[in-house]
Design an enzyme around this catalytic site. Structure first.
Site, PDB file in Angstrom:
ATOM      1  N   TYR A  18       0.834  -1.203   0.000  1.00  0.00           N
ATOM      2  CA  TYR A  18       0.000   0.000   0.000  1.00  0.00           C
ATOM      3  C   TYR A  18       0.871   1.256   0.000  1.00  0.00           C
ATOM      4  O   TYR A  18       0.665   2.175  -0.786  1.00  0.00           O
ATOM      5  CB  TYR A  18      -0.933  -0.007   1.210  1.00  0.00           C
ATOM      6  N   HIS A  22       1.386   4.115  -3.065  1.00  0.00           N
ATOM      7  CA  HIS A  22       1.108   5.533  -2.837  1.00  0.00           C
ATOM      8  C   HIS A  22       2.363   6.392  -2.978  1.00  0.00           C
ATOM      9  O   HIS A  22       2.276   7.548  -3.399  1.00  0.00           O
ATOM     10  CB  HIS A  22       0.436   5.747  -1.484  1.00  0.00           C
TER      11      HIS A  22
END
Length: 104
Positions: A18, A22
């Site tokens: 994750y 990002h």
């Protein structure tokens, strides 16, 4: 500015992935957020529960709502669907949070 906060749900063991995705956020996605009035966007993770807490300041609710239907946003949802709890359209399951205190 309108302050919004919400929670989403990260799948177990997906923290590193994750963060990686990002950290490499697509320029087109950054541009779309800005064009739709999003500013000062942050996401925090509760590592004990895998709950993500988002905060964003927006200029206008209607303008921000339109961002969900952009091709780049749909592409991002598809890209993130394998690591998060999602709805049938691959949008992240997101629950708005009630503001209870703010201090400038």
């Amino acid at each position: 500015m309108i302050r919004k906060s919400f929670k989403m749900y990260l799948n177990e063991g997906m923290t590193e992935e994750y963060e990686k995705r990002h950290n490499l956020l697509w320029p087109e996605m950054k541009d779309m957020i800005s064009r739709h009035g999003g500013h000062n966007y942050s996401i925090f993770l509760d590592e004990e529960t895998n709950v993500l807490y988002g905060y964003i300041e927006i200029e206008d609710e209607a303008k921000w709502a339109e961002s969900a239907d952009t091709p780049i946003n749909r592409k991002w949802w598809d890209y993130m669907a394998d690591i998060m709890k999602t709805n049938p359209d691959n949008s992240p399951v997101s629950v708005g949070l009630k503001p209870v205190f703010h201090l400038d």
